[in-house]
Scaffold this motif. Structure first.
Motif, short mmCIF file in Angstrom:
data_model
loop_
_atom_site.label_atom_id
_atom_site.label_comp_id
_atom_site.label_asym_id
_atom_site.label_seq_id
_atom_site.Cartn_x
_atom_site.Cartn_y
_atom_site.Cartn_z
N ALA A 280 0.82 -1.20 0.04
CA ALA A 280 0.18 -0.01 -0.09
C ALA A 280 0.77 1.20 0.19
CB ALA A 280 -0.87 -0.22 1.41
N ASP A 281 2.19 1.23 0.41
CA ASP A 281 3.07 2.43 0.23
C ASP A 281 2.91 3.02 -1.20
OD1 ASP A 281 3.74 1.43 2.82
OD2 ASP A 281 6.07 0.79 2.10
N ASP A 282 2.97 4.30 -1.12
CA ASP A 282 2.80 5.22 -2.55
C ASP A 282 4.16 4.91 -3.71
OD1 ASP A 282 0.38 6.05 -1.91
OD2 ASP A 282 0.99 7.88 -0.50
N GLU A 283 5.27 4.99 -2.82
CA GLU A 283 6.46 5.08 -3.71
C GLU A 283 6.40 3.61 -4.44
OE1 GLU A 283 11.29 4.89 -3.28
OE2 GLU A 283 10.49 4.80 -1.55
N VAL A 284 6.55 3.77 -5.48
CA VAL A 284 7.01 2.68 -6.52
C VAL A 284 8.07 2.05 -6.44
CG1 VAL A 284 6.94 1.73 -8.86
CG2 VAL A 284 5.32 3.65 -8.23
N SER A 285 8.15 0.56 -6.20
CA SER A 285 9.54 -0.12 -5.67
C SER A 285 9.11 -1.60 -6.31
CB SER A 285 10.04 0.04 -4.39
OG SER A 285 8.85 -0.97 -3.74
N GLY A 286 10.36 -1.96 -6.82
CA GLY A 286 10.25 -3.51 -7.28
C GLY A 286 11.66 -4.08 -7.09
N PHE A 287 11.65 -5.42 -7.56
CA PHE A 287 13.21 -6.19 -7.51
C PHE A 287 13.26 -7.05 -8.96
CE2 PHE A 287 10.38 -8.71 -4.66
CZ PHE A 287 10.54 -10.04 -5.24
N VAL A 288 14.23 -7.02 -9.50
CA VAL A 288 14.69 -7.87 -10.55
C VAL A 288 14.79 -9.21 -10.02
CG1 VAL A 288 15.86 -8.40 -12.49
CG2 VAL A 288 15.17 -5.98 -12.01
N PHE A 289 14.07 -10.30 -10.42
CA PHE A 289 14.34 -11.77 -10.04
C PHE A 289 14.76 -12.55 -11.21
CE2 PHE A 289 10.12 -11.77 -11.47
CZ PHE A 289 9.70 -12.92 -11.92
N LYS A 290 14.67 -12.04 -12.44
CA LYS A 290 15.15 -12.79 -13.25
C LYS A 290 15.28 -11.91 -14.66
CE LYS A 290 12.76 -16.00 -16.63
NZ LYS A 290 13.58 -16.90 -16.81
N VAL A 291 16.41 -12.24 -15.48
CA VAL A 291 16.87 -11.79 -16.59
C VAL A 291 16.82 -12.60 -17.86
CG1 VAL A 291 18.48 -10.38 -17.95
CG2 VAL A 291 18.04 -9.71 -15.48
N GLN A 292 16.12 -12.40 -18.81
CA GLN A 292 16.20 -13.31 -19.99
C GLN A 292 16.52 -12.64 -21.20
OE1 GLN A 292 14.57 -16.68 -19.71
NE2 GLN A 292 16.04 -16.72 -21.28
N ALA A 293 17.36 -13.17 -21.97
CA ALA A 293 17.95 -12.73 -23.07
C ALA A 293 17.33 -13.33 -24.16
CB ALA A 293 19.31 -12.46 -23.30
N ASN A 294 17.16 -12.74 -25.50
CA ASN A 294 16.98 -13.54 -26.64
C ASN A 294 15.79 -14.22 -26.82
OD1 ASN A 294 19.39 -12.30 -27.42
ND2 ASN A 294 20.56 -14.28 -27.07
N MET A 295 14.69 -13.53 -26.04
CA MET A 295 13.27 -14.32 -26.06
C MET A 295 12.60 -14.13 -27.51
SD MET A 295 11.49 -13.12 -22.61
CE MET A 295 9.98 -14.02 -22.67
N ASP A 296 13.13 -12.87 -28.17
CA ASP A 296 12.74 -12.62 -29.54
C ASP A 296 14.21 -12.57 -30.42
OD1 ASP A 296 12.14 -11.91 -32.24
OD2 ASP A 296 11.18 -10.19 -31.35
N PRO A 297 14.43 -13.92 -30.93
CA PRO A 297 15.80 -14.04 -31.57
C PRO A 297 15.95 -12.98 -32.78
CG PRO A 297 14.19 -15.83 -32.29
CD PRO A 297 13.49 -15.16 -31.08
N ASN A 298 14.99 -12.37 -33.25
CA ASN A 298 15.34 -11.47 -34.20
C ASN A 298 15.77 -10.08 -33.92
OD1 ASN A 298 13.96 -13.14 -36.37
ND2 ASN A 298 11.92 -12.53 -35.50
N HIS A 299 15.75 -9.81 -32.70
CA HIS A 299 16.09 -8.57 -31.91
C HIS A 299 17.02 -8.64 -31.00
CE1 HIS A 299 11.83 -7.80 -33.89
NE2 HIS A 299 12.75 -6.84 -34.46
N ARG A 300 17.65 -9.76 -30.40
CA ARG A 300 18.64 -9.79 -29.59
C ARG A 300 18.25 -9.05 -28.49
NH1 ARG A 300 21.35 -13.73 -30.23
NH2 ARG A 300 23.09 -14.07 -31.84
N ASP A 301 17.19 -9.37 -28.06
CA ASP A 301 16.53 -8.49 -26.79
C ASP A 301 17.00 -9.05 -25.50
OD1 ASP A 301 15.24 -10.73 -26.66
OD2 ASP A 301 13.32 -9.88 -26.44
N ARG A 302 16.96 -8.03 -24.58
CA ARG A 302 17.19 -8.56 -23.06
C ARG A 302 16.03 -8.17 -22.20
NH1 ARG A 302 21.60 -10.04 -19.70
NH2 ARG A 302 22.83 -10.17 -21.62
N VAL A 303 15.44 -8.80 -21.36
CA VAL A 303 14.29 -8.35 -20.57
C VAL A 303 14.57 -8.88 -19.27
CG1 VAL A 303 11.93 -8.63 -20.18
CG2 VAL A 303 12.67 -8.58 -22.63
N ALA A 304 14.41 -7.66 -18.38
CA ALA A 304 14.30 -7.91 -17.08
C ALA A 304 12.97 -7.98 -16.34
CB ALA A 304 15.14 -6.73 -16.19
N PHE A 305 12.78 -9.11 -15.53
CA PHE A 305 11.62 -9.32 -14.90
C PHE A 305 11.47 -8.81 -13.63
CE2 PHE A 305 11.96 -12.40 -18.12
CZ PHE A 305 10.41 -13.04 -18.58
N LEU A 306 10.57 -7.67 -13.54
CA LEU A 306 10.42 -6.81 -12.15
C LEU A 306 9.18 -7.19 -11.43
CD1 LEU A 306 11.91 -4.22 -10.82
CD2 LEU A 306 10.04 -2.93 -11.70
#
Length: 523
Positions: A280-306
């Motif tokens: 319920a706190d007003d400040e936005v906060s979160g933590f990265v528990f996973k990083v996944q690279a190349n989910m889209d092989p066409n774009h060499r992307d890297r996505v952090a799961f927050l």
């Protein structure tokens, strides 16, 4: 009334599914998504060809083998609740990514094969849940096949996992003679492969007299001898409500999802340095528990799961990264369904969003508006298998280093650079991760690499005074290495050597885990 972090968090149910391989976890996942309207057709994992490729498994090695290797995140709605489903790998050789995924879950569904009961992988994942007192709902699957006696299954859960069980429904028959389940709360019978429910007085229209008599006897015994459902005990992680059904035949799945909506806890407070963060706190906060690279092989992307812990997140917000203090503008946050994704304009505590980035965000990072929040409890685990990496083409060493660092960032492997010698050493929790590593090096980086046996059996992080670590390193240069963050690591030839050096250097600690937030505090 406009939504608030507290009101939206109350609607969220962020849960993981844990099981042994082949207990039916992926099939159950598909039918939960089907009920929530997230997909329109469930794939059968064991089928051939296209049908074998389950909707929630996107990586090439998963599609080829019909197993879940990575942890997918899927969001859907049901009965005015918003579900964030974390699909943990069920294969016996899984990675520490599985452990860390459970740090983002508020509750879990434990899937058990009715014929096999508790299996090794289930026990391993359960222990991780127990460390955090995660509430667990049990789904005993495959009742339409030959199964063990329900009482013996519940006894096994109580004895082996030290977890009280409260049956919510009771099965009538099993295998070819499975006729449905009796709802202990409503005193109604739910026939197998039938949409309706039958009142207690009309059960004889569905069951023959012999099966009806046995069901009545078992229900009486269950009510007399087994615990009743107690919501506070469940929320504390001490009691598990139990449902029986068949994921493949989509039987019992709606009752399970209804139970998650009704009983599973909303997002919990998250431990941070010096305080707890409330949803319920007003400040936005979160933590990265996973990083996944190349989910889209066409774009060499890297996505952090927050995993969002507090506040109302809005697209375009600027959040600060713990440790570095960098300000990161989040312009294209995404919600997931397996490899499909859509941009999201706002998100709330309990939600999991993907943040595309180019290596800036790492596992264990905290993002917050103030930059003052640092979440704890996201560890690295000491690997159980160590291998040297040898390239067929030595001219590609720099390319290999970048690829290994990228994959280590995701938690596919741990990465160690020995003080003596030029070959990288990779460490994994389960052997399957070595196959994943080789497969992804070829598919995503065009690198053919051999993984050779390393002369080491274990790795431990060193903790102690700087002078003491230097003294130890000088005496054991052949076993010294640095992890990808530069932290000192001792590579032991065997458990005897580990015990010996620990005795010789009592002022040093040889750690099996290392908190991720410490990595960033030191870097």
């Amino acid at each position: 009334m406009s939504p608030t972090p507290a009101s939206e968090a109350a609607r969220r149910r962020t849960f993981a599914i844990i099981s042994h391989p082949d207990a039916g976890k992926t099939t159950l996942t598909e039918h939960l998504l089907l009920l929530g309207g997230a997909i329109h057709a469930a794939g059968r994992v064991k089928a051939r060809g296209e049908a074998r490729r389950a909707k929630s498994d996107w990586m090439k090695i998963e599609q080829e083998r019909g197993i879940s290797v990575t942890s997918a995140v899927m969001t859907f709605e049901y009965q005015n609740a918003v579900f964030n489903l974390l699909d943990t790998p069920g294969h016996e050789d899984f990675s520490e990514d599985t452990y860390r995924t459970l740090t983002a879950a508020d509750s879990a569904v434990m899937v058990i094969d009715a014929a096999k009961g508790i299996e090794a992988q289930t026990r391993k994942l359960f222990e991780v849940c127990r460390l955090r007192d995660i509430p667990i709902i049990t789904f005993i699957n495959k009742m339409d096949r030959e199964a063990r006696d329900p009482f013996s299954l519940l006894d096994e859960i109580s004895d082996q996992l030290q977890l009280e069980t409260a049956p919510m429904v009771w099965p009538a028959g099993m295998g070819l003679n499975f006729k449905g389940v009796y709802d202990l709360a409503s005193d109604e019978f739910v026939p197998f492969q039938d949409d309706g429910r039958v009142g207690h007085n009309a059960i004889t229209s569905v069951l023959d007299p012999e099966l009806k008599a046995r069901l009545d006897e078992e229900v009486s015994l269950a009510r007399a001898g087994l615990p009743r459902f107690d919501l506070p005990l469940y929320r504390e992680g001490h009691l598990s409500p139990v449902y029986f059904g068949s994921a493949l035949k989509n039987f019992g799945v709606s009752e399970l999802l209804g139970a998650l909506a009704a009983y599973a806890p909303q997002p919990r407070d998250q431990a941070a340095i010096g305080r707890a963060v409330h949803p319920a706190d007003d400040e936005v906060s979160g933590f990265v528990f996973k990083v996944q690279a190349n989910m889209d092989p066409n774009h060499r992307d890297r996505v952090a799961f927050l995993r969002l812990a507090s506040g109302r997140f809005r697209r375009g917000m600027k959040l600060k990264q713990s440790g570095s203090g960098k300000t990161i503008g989040i312009h294209n946050p995404i919600l997931f369904f397996a490899s499909e994704r859509e941009t999201v304009d706002e998100a709330w505590p309990g939600d999991i969003i993907g943040i595309p980035n180019h290596g800036v965000l790492r596992v264990g990072d905290t993002l917050s508006e103030s930059g003052d929040v640092i979440f704890t409890g996201i560890p690295n685990f000491a690997p159980e298998i160590l291998r040297r990496v040898r390239l067929a083409d030595p001219m590609k060493q720099k390319h290999l280093a970048r690829a290994l660092e990228s994959l280590a960032e995701e938690g596919v492997t741990q990465l160690f650079k020995p003080q003596i010698g030029s070959q990288w050493i990779v460490g994994v929790v389960g052997a399957l991760q070595l196959d994943v590593l080789k497969s992804r090096l070829v598919a995503e980086y065009g690198l053919e690499a051999d993984l050779e046996a390393a002369p080491f059996e274990g790795a431990r992080w060193l903790s102690g005074g700087e002078a003491e670590i230097e003294k130890f390193a000088a005496a054991h240069r052949g076993g010294m290495a640095a992890d990808r963050d530069g932290a000192p690591v001792f590579l032991a030839k065997n458990s005897w050597e580990l015990g010996y050096v620990a005795e010789k250097f009592p002022n040093l600690k040889f750690l099996k885990t290392r908190e991720r937030h410490e990595v960033h505090a030191e870097s």
